[in-house]
Design an enzyme around this catalytic site. Structure first.
Site, PDB file in Angstrom:
ATOM      1  N   ASP A  22     -24.791  -9.982 -12.723  1.00 57.56           N
ATOM      2  CA  ASP A  22     -25.432  -9.331 -11.571  1.00 57.56           C
ATOM      3  C   ASP A  22     -24.458  -8.326 -10.966  1.00 57.56           C
ATOM      4  O   ASP A  22     -23.289  -8.249 -11.351  1.00 57.56           O
ATOM      5  CB  ASP A  22     -25.889 -10.359 -10.525  1.00 57.56           C
ATOM      6  N   ASP A  77     -14.955 -47.349   4.462  1.00 55.85           N
ATOM      7  CA  ASP A  77     -16.220 -46.771   4.939  1.00 55.85           C
ATOM      8  C   ASP A  77     -16.392 -45.306   4.543  1.00 55.85           C
ATOM      9  O   ASP A  77     -17.362 -44.654   4.933  1.00 55.85           O
ATOM     10  CB  ASP A  77     -16.318 -46.908   6.462  1.00 55.85           C
ATOM     11  N   GLY A  78     -15.460 -44.766   3.776  1.00 51.74           N
ATOM     12  CA  GLY A  78     -15.611 -43.384   3.309  1.00 51.74           C
ATOM     13  C   GLY A  78     -14.845 -42.368   4.134  1.00 51.74           C
ATOM     14  O   GLY A  78     -14.761 -41.202   3.761  1.00 51.74           O
ATOM     15  N   GLU A  79     -14.280 -42.796   5.258  1.00 51.95           N
ATOM     16  CA  GLU A  79     -13.487 -41.843   6.046  1.00 51.95           C
ATOM     17  C   GLU A  79     -12.160 -41.576   5.346  1.00 51.95           C
ATOM     18  O   GLU A  79     -11.703 -42.378   4.532  1.00 51.95           O
ATOM     19  CB  GLU A  79     -13.252 -42.410   7.458  1.00 51.95           C
ATOM     20  N   ASP A  92     -18.104 -14.189 -14.943  1.00 50.57           N
ATOM     21  CA  ASP A  92     -18.663 -14.467 -13.615  1.00 50.57           C
ATOM     22  C   ASP A  92     -17.624 -15.233 -12.804  1.00 50.57           C
ATOM     23  O   ASP A  92     -16.652 -15.746 -13.366  1.00 50.57           O
ATOM     24  CB  ASP A  92     -19.965 -15.282 -13.748  1.00 50.57           C
ATOM     25  N   HIS A 113     -16.480 -15.939  -3.587  1.00 50.81           N
ATOM     26  CA  HIS A 113     -17.824 -15.400  -3.732  1.00 50.81           C
ATOM     27  C   HIS A 113     -18.163 -14.503  -2.540  1.00 50.81           C
ATOM     28  O   HIS A 113     -18.715 -14.956  -1.543  1.00 50.81           O
ATOM     29  CB  HIS A 113     -18.844 -16.535  -3.860  1.00 50.81           C
ATOM     30  N   ARG A 140     -21.319 -19.321  -0.946  1.00 52.52           N
ATOM     31  CA  ARG A 140     -22.564 -18.721  -1.459  1.00 52.52           C
ATOM     32  C   ARG A 140     -23.692 -18.707  -0.428  1.00 52.52           C
ATOM     33  O   ARG A 140     -24.584 -17.881  -0.517  1.00 52.52           O
ATOM     34  CB  ARG A 140     -22.996 -19.435  -2.751  1.00 52.52           C
ATOM     35  N   LYS A 177     -29.971  -9.758 -11.576  1.00 51.56           N
ATOM     36  CA  LYS A 177     -30.333 -11.182 -11.494  1.00 51.56           C
ATOM     37  C   LYS A 177     -31.221 -11.435 -10.294  1.00 51.56           C
ATOM     38  O   LYS A 177     -30.986 -10.892  -9.221  1.00 51.56           O
ATOM     39  CB  LYS A 177     -29.065 -12.026 -11.373  1.00 51.56           C
TER      40      LYS A 177
HETATM   41  C1  R5P Z   1     -23.743 -16.157  -7.809  1.00 57.34           C
HETATM   42  O1  R5P Z   1     -24.174 -15.032  -7.673  1.00 57.34           O
HETATM   43  C2  R5P Z   1     -22.483 -16.452  -8.555  1.00 57.34           C
HETATM   44  O2  R5P Z   1     -21.790 -15.288  -8.845  1.00 57.34           O
HETATM   45  C3  R5P Z   1     -22.782 -17.219  -9.817  1.00 57.34           C
HETATM   46  O3  R5P Z   1     -23.493 -16.403 -10.713  1.00 57.34           O
HETATM   47  C4  R5P Z   1     -23.579 -18.456  -9.519  1.00 57.34           C
HETATM   48  O4  R5P Z   1     -22.973 -19.181  -8.487  1.00 57.34           O
HETATM   49  C5  R5P Z   1     -23.722 -19.321 -10.731  1.00 57.34           C
HETATM   50  O5  R5P Z   1     -24.521 -20.427 -10.404  1.00 57.34           O
HETATM   51  P1  R5P Z   1     -25.344 -21.161 -11.535  1.00 57.34           P
HETATM   52  O6  R5P Z   1     -24.374 -21.554 -12.604  1.00 57.34           O
HETATM   53  O7  R5P Z   1     -25.939 -22.334 -10.826  1.00 57.34           O
HETATM   54  O8  R5P Z   1     -26.393 -20.213 -12.001  1.00 57.34           O
END
Ligand code: R5P
Length: 293
Positions: free
Chosen positions: A167, A32-34, A214, A125, A91, A190
């Site tokens: 960013d 059942d996924g558990e 990143d 993150h 996130r 960004k």
């Molecule tokens: C967000 O600010 C993270 O540092 C990544 O830039 C982000 O999670 C990347 O997500 P995606 O590949 O969907 O743009």
């Protein structure tokens, strides 16, 4: 040291670095996924490190963590340290719209509530929260894998002209990377309008070999948008390095179509570009959280 589902390779490597015994947690899915979890016997009185890999299976990794940690403590483990190569739900760190769950805070509280003595993760993150101390009340260490990623790339490529962070948050990773490959770095601006709708602005005329760094590649929109931007402004060759390669929704095609020549990531999440192991960084973090260093 114990490894949860899909975490045997990383767990084994970390255990070898630390010189401790490794065993996998026995897990399976009921029809059942558990989840079914069975921990090895003989944990009584011991400090146990549990490595859980949450990349593309965040929900089951969290449930597995709950079942495993609680069982280890019930079986008398002296303490349990949780190692998460990828920290899920980080996130959604704010109530962006009224009524939304502040997922990061809730998941952090849930893990702390299990009774773990420490948490270790890699390139978590941290955006609106700037440090682990703002998120956790227990000992929590966030290490970076950017040194290993930069070493790998600089053994295969030379003469990087620039390191680019998409960013402001990526500034920390761009800085580490740039020191290692001996090239300056810049950070762009960004704006995210939706899951796959991202705009990246800023930058300057580029030339030569540029590497975009990143923490996460999820849909690939951030990297593709960044690469298109710097390609249009003259970059000769574009490489990409990230710690956690989730690669959902055809991310790699999108990234290559934007002019990127090569992508590397760690193995924190299994993916075709995982050419660097996250284990050395994780082991270093574990030494710190356990007070051995
Ligand atoms: C967000 O600010 C993270 O540092 C990544 O830039 C982000 O999670 C990347 O997500 P995606 O590949 O969907 O743009």
């Amino acid at each position: 040291m114990l490894g949860g589902s899909t975490c045997t390779a990383i767990g084994l490597e970390v255990s070898r670095i630390l010189g401790v015994e490794f065993q996998p947690v026995i897990t399976r899915e009921f029809p059942d996924g558990e989840l079914y979890v069975r921990v090895p016997l003989g944990v009584s009185g011991k400090r146990v490190v549990l490595v859980e890999c949450a990349g593309r299976r965040p929900n089951s990794a969290l449930v597995e963590s709950v079942l495993t940690v609680k069982t280890l403590l019930k079986k008398g483990a002296r303490e349990v340290v949780l190692a998460l190569p990828y920290f899920p739900y980080a996130r959604q760190d704010e109530e962006f719209n009224p009524g939304e769950a502040e997922s990061l805070r809730i998941v952090a509280e849930m893990l702390e509530g299990l009774g773990v003595s420490g948490i270790v993760t890699v390139d978590m993150h941290l955006h609106r929260f700037k440090s682990m101390e703002q998120v956790f009340h227990i000992k929590a260490v966030n290490v970076t894998a950017m040194n290993e990623l930069a070493s790998y790339l600089s053994q295969r490529y030379s003469d990087f002209s620039l390191v680019v962070g998409p960013d402001e948050e990526a500034e920390q990773w761009a800085r580490v990377f740039s020191e290692k490959v001996n090239a300056p770095y810049i950070v762009l601006r960004k704006e995210r309008r939706g899951d796959e709708d991202v705009e990246v602005r800023g930058g300057l005329p580029y030339k030569g070999r540029v590497v975009i760094v990143d923490d996460i590649i999820s849909t690939g929109s951030t990297i593709a948008e960044t690469a298109s931007n710097i390609k249009a402004m003259g970059a000769g060759e574009i490489l990409v390095a990230c710690t956690h390669g989730l690669f959902v929704s055809g991310a790699e095609s999108k990234i290559f179509a934007s002019g990127v020549q090569d992508i590397i990531s760690t193995n924190s999440v299994p993916n075709p570009f995982a050419r660097v192991s996250v284990a050395p960084a994780l082991a270093a973090g574990l030494k710190r959280v356990m007070g051995d260093e």
